[in-house]
Design a protein around this motif. Sequence first.
Motif, short mmCIF file in Angstrom:
data_model
loop_
_atom_site.label_atom_id
_atom_site.label_comp_id
_atom_site.label_asym_id
_atom_site.label_seq_id
_atom_site.Cartn_x
_atom_site.Cartn_y
_atom_site.Cartn_z
N ASN A 2 0.82 -1.21 0.00
CA ASN A 2 0.00 0.00 0.00
C ASN A 2 0.86 1.27 0.00
O ASN A 2 2.08 1.21 0.13
CB ASN A 2 -0.92 -0.01 1.23
CG ASN A 2 -1.85 -1.20 1.24
OD1 ASN A 2 -2.77 -1.29 0.44
ND2 ASN A 2 -1.59 -2.15 2.14
N LEU A 3 0.16 2.39 -0.10
CA LEU A 3 0.85 3.66 -0.28
C LEU A 3 1.68 4.07 0.93
O LEU A 3 2.76 4.64 0.79
CB LEU A 3 -0.19 4.75 -0.58
CG LEU A 3 0.34 6.12 -1.01
CD1 LEU A 3 1.08 6.01 -2.34
CD2 LEU A 3 -0.80 7.13 -1.13
N LEU A 4 1.20 3.79 2.15
CA LEU A 4 1.85 4.32 3.35
C LEU A 4 2.45 3.24 4.25
O LEU A 4 2.85 3.55 5.38
CB LEU A 4 0.85 5.16 4.16
CG LEU A 4 0.24 6.37 3.45
CD1 LEU A 4 -0.80 7.04 4.32
CD2 LEU A 4 1.33 7.37 3.06
N ASP A 5 2.51 2.01 3.79
CA ASP A 5 3.02 0.94 4.64
C ASP A 5 4.35 0.37 4.13
O ASP A 5 4.74 -0.73 4.51
CB ASP A 5 1.98 -0.18 4.77
CG ASP A 5 1.70 -0.90 3.46
OD1 ASP A 5 2.24 -0.48 2.42
OD2 ASP A 5 0.95 -1.89 3.47
N GLY A 6 5.05 1.13 3.31
CA GLY A 6 6.32 0.65 2.76
C GLY A 6 6.17 -0.11 1.46
O GLY A 6 7.15 -0.64 0.93
N GLY A 7 4.96 -0.16 0.94
CA GLY A 7 4.74 -0.90 -0.30
C GLY A 7 5.22 -0.19 -1.55
O GLY A 7 5.46 -0.81 -2.58
N THR A 8 5.35 1.14 -1.46
CA THR A 8 5.82 1.90 -2.61
C THR A 8 7.31 2.17 -2.47
O THR A 8 7.82 2.33 -1.35
CB THR A 8 5.10 3.25 -2.71
OG1 THR A 8 5.53 4.09 -1.64
CG2 THR A 8 3.60 3.07 -2.64
N PRO A 9 8.05 2.26 -3.57
CA PRO A 9 9.48 2.57 -3.48
C PRO A 9 9.76 4.00 -3.07
O PRO A 9 10.89 4.32 -2.67
CB PRO A 9 9.99 2.30 -4.90
CG PRO A 9 8.79 2.41 -5.77
CD PRO A 9 7.62 1.98 -4.95
#
Length: 361
Positions: free
Chosen positions: A219-226
């Motif tokens: 997800n966007l705010l849980d470390g899923g995005t680089p």
Amino acid sequence: MGPLSGLRIIEIDGLGPVTFAGMVLADMGAEVLRLTRGGDAPAAAFDEVGGAVLHRGRAAVPVDLKSADDRDKVLALIGGADALIEGFRPGVMERLGLGPEVCAARNPRLVYGRVTGWGQTGPMADQVGHDINYIALSGALYPMGAGDQPPCPPLNLVGDYGGGAMMLVSGVLAALIEARTTGRGRVVDAAMTDGSALLTSLFHALRARGLWSDQRETNLLDGGTPFYRCYACRDGGFVAVGALEPRFYAALLAGLGLTADEAPQFDRTNWPALHNRFAALFASRNRDEWAAHFAGTEACVTPVLTLGEAVDHPHNQARGTFSKAGVVQPAPAPRFGLDPAAIKAGRPGLPLDQAMIDWAI
């Protein structure tokens, strides 16, 4: 003189959120009397370790709440108080003869603030637990941590302090405003399960729209995005990257020597490869080299500081975010005006009889 100057609050000493709430209220200028239980081993151990910070700004008054004489004196103090805060399990204060109904009979305008893990009602109200258990049940714990590992507890910041103490403080202050108009207080039931659930409101909204997955690190705010996560550096330090907006992401790419064609921001299929590429780049320099490299840009890259390093960071020093007077500790927050918030040292303990005299002045 803080904005709560003139308010008188009784804190029934305990561990965890009620102690933090008492500190916050005292930091804001309230006169807080901390009623302590003599001979309590866990409390004594806490006094020695955490009390130097979390007990600041108020005096300790030893009482025996099982003594009828001391209980009558505490009720006399309650008669002149604006609020009482306590963190016992449900029913304990009632058994001690100091429950909300007894206190309201002595002082109808008293705000009675209670903070517990599960709340005053519900099938689990009488069960034991700690921060990690409360945020587990509220759903706040599950999204935290690496996707291929068990959830990682966020210290005790989300349950004890965010969902417990700060909800207690805001509830007590709201009830105090009402009591000034109506002349009658309220019982504030601050449950850490309720409060930590409230903190997840945004993620429930995203989930309802199909924009949040229960799978961690997707997800966007849980470390899923680089572009919103932490990276290891060559020296073993870490940097935090928070380049959410396209403009900030463009600054991040420029600082890393990449182009938008090489690293499209919202191509989810490319996120794993892009994460690996970012990780390799950040591993090529030391943490503070990257901090200097991105300083003054809009890339939203900052060093991840240890507790000790945070005290000495120039921005924190300039704002007086930490105090080095005695035990190093965070200064009160928020600020009221531009002046740095002052730390009030813990006041010496005083006998219960003297507290009654002082309270009557």
